[in-house]
Design an enzyme around this catalytic site. Structure first.
Site, short mmCIF file in Angstrom:
data_model
loop_
_atom_site.label_atom_id
_atom_site.label_comp_id
_atom_site.label_asym_id
_atom_site.label_seq_id
_atom_site.Cartn_x
_atom_site.Cartn_y
_atom_site.Cartn_z
N ASP A 10 0.80 -1.28 -0.04
CA ASP A 10 0.05 -0.12 0.01
C ASP A 10 0.86 1.43 -0.05
OD1 ASP A 10 -2.46 -1.32 2.16
OD2 ASP A 10 -2.03 -1.72 0.35
N GLN A 26 -1.66 -9.08 -6.34
CA GLN A 26 -0.90 -7.99 -6.28
C GLN A 26 0.08 -8.19 -5.38
OE1 GLN A 26 -3.71 -4.39 -6.74
NE2 GLN A 26 -4.73 -6.10 -5.99
N ARG A 54 -16.36 -1.75 -24.09
CA ARG A 54 -16.80 -2.11 -22.59
C ARG A 54 -16.34 -1.06 -21.60
NH1 ARG A 54 -17.01 -8.81 -22.31
NH2 ARG A 54 -19.39 -8.79 -22.81
O1 F6P Z 1 -2.09 -4.10 3.71
C1 F6P Z 1 -2.03 -4.83 2.55
C2 F6P Z 1 -3.29 -5.49 2.04
O2 F6P Z 1 -2.74 -6.21 1.26
C3 F6P Z 1 -4.17 -4.27 1.61
O3 F6P Z 1 -3.81 -3.77 0.50
C4 F6P Z 1 -5.44 -5.13 1.74
O4 F6P Z 1 -6.61 -4.30 1.65
C5 F6P Z 1 -4.85 -6.07 2.93
O5 F6P Z 1 -3.77 -6.18 3.03
C6 F6P Z 1 -5.81 -7.58 2.79
O6 F6P Z 1 -5.55 -7.93 4.09
P1 F6P Z 1 -5.66 -9.42 4.30
O7 F6P Z 1 -4.38 -10.06 3.76
O8 F6P Z 1 -5.51 -9.80 5.85
O9 F6P Z 1 -7.04 -10.05 3.51
#
Ligand code: F6P
Length: 375
Positions: free
Chosen positions: A137, A301, A172
């Site tokens: 993030d 990602q 689309r």
């Molecule tokens: O903090 C990184 C992250 O990948 C965020 O982008 C995402 O919303 C969150 O972790 C998802 O958390 P978890 O892996 O606990 O589902």
């Protein structure tokens, strides 16, 4: 009298990300070169409580630079609120005792915003702590960058590139949901790099009518497809107002009953928000009469081998961490600063989040090339 060989504990906590093993290797190889010993703790802070250890030496560190995820495993467990045998308990004292029992001179914590807060708590409990900033993030405060972000940016950008061909072929709207609940760095960066026509981030609540108008304008000019890059945490102005009011109600709660009711209301709103991207796609289809489809990038990602940029950043931060340990400079996060690093006191990092300022140069850049930001 020879100085005692320093023994370093290391753990990874929070969401996994590319570059974690590169960082473990950076700390580890540099520490071994300083003549230090290393012990890895598995599954975040829980490993410290339950004695889940992994000896880290040249052989265990070999070959992990390019490996995704974390060889130590991770968790979102918190030292002061950990579920043990069905009960939530403060395990800070147990962690401090185990830290002493294993003769640690320093504990290195690799993680995002939540981990920085937990690292400060353990510093305040008397442990020698150094943290490294990790998250896709890129929202950890006081550092130019976090490792994991560059790789996720490449993955999300390549995804948007690929989505262009199907959007163009089918005329689309393709709505691509990119990770980032509270900060829009990944969506904004990938949106610019991937040429998205619309970029929606949590920091700029959107007006669906404005997005639809931007897409219709493209159609009128003969371009009847659009790519919408939307962050997980992006929301409409109405929803943003509702969340702000609910947050405010929680802030002003005068007793446990009010606090519980406010938290429940926020949880229900969070659950409802999980369908936001699909709802947005349907709204845009209704308003523009273009078919819409949704792609949720999700955990792709966070997967796979780190990019060269992340390998360099993780190795830089990790090796700088070992130098700080040699200097016994504890209680800090190793921040990326330009081409170098800076030791930032944990008090200045914990509890803060780096979000996209509405006047950030990347926001201006997107607007200048005609991208709709939903406002
Ligand atoms: O903090 C990184 C992250 O990948 C965020 O982008 C995402 O919303 C969150 O972790 C998802 O958390 P978890 O892996 O606990 O589902």
């Amino acid at each position: 009298m020879g100085t005692k060989t320093k023994r370093i504990g290391i753990l990874t906590a929070g969401g996994d990300s590319p570059g974690l093993n590169a960082a473990i290797r950076g700390v580890g190889k540099a520490a071994l070169n300083h003549g230090m010993e290393l012990v890895g703790f598995r599954d975040g802070f829980r490993g410290l409580v339950e004695n889940r250890r992994l000896k880290l030496d040249k052989s265990t560190l070999a070959g992990i630079l390019t490996v995704g995820g974390t060889i130590l495993g991770t968790s979102r467990d918190k030292p002061h609120r950990m579920l043990i045998d069905g009960r939530t308990r403060d395990m800070t004292d147990v962690i401090r005792e185990n830290y002493k029992k294993w003769g640690l001179d320093c504990l290195v914590c690799l993680g995002g915003g939540g981990t920085q807060k937990n690292a400060l708590r353990l510093k305040q409990a008397g442990l020698n702590i150094i943290s490294l900033p990790k998250t896709i993030d890129n929202d950890v405060a006081m550092t130019d960058a976090t490792f994991g972000y560059a790789t996720a940016l490449d993955i999300a950008t390549e995804t948007l590139d690929r989505l262009h061909s199907t959007a163009h072929s089918h005329h689309r709207i393709i709505v691509a949901e990119i990770m980032g609940h509270r900060a829009g760095w990944l969506t904004l960066g990938a949106g610019i790099a991937g040429g998205a026509d619309v970029i929606l981030i949590p920091e700029i609540p959107y007006n669906v009518a404005k997005i639809a108008e931007a897409i219709r304008r493209r159609s009128r000019r003969g371009t009847n497809f659009s790519i919408v890059a939307v962050a997980e945490g992006a929301m409409s102005r109405d929803d943003a107002r509702a969340f702000a009011a609910a947050d405010d109600k929680l802030e002003r709660a005068r007793n446990q009953a009010e606090k519980k009711a406010a938290k429940l209301a926020l949880l229900e709103m969070d659950l409802r928000h999980q369908g936001n991207t699909l709802r947005l796609a349907k709204q845009l289809e209704a308003l523009t009469h273009l078919e819409s489809r949704v792609t949720i990038l999700g955990y792709v990602q966070r997967g796979g081998t780190p990019s060269a940029a992340d390998r360099i950043l993780a190795t830089r931060l990790g090796s700088a961490c070992a130098d700080l340990i040699a200097e016994e400079h504890y209680g800090v996060m190793v921040a990326a600063r330009g081409d170098g690093t800076e030791a930032v006191p944990l008090e200045r990092v914990a509890g803060k989040r780096k979000i996209v300022p509405p006047d950030h140069s990347w926001v201006q850049t997107a607007r200048l090339v005609g991208t709709c930001l939903g406002d």
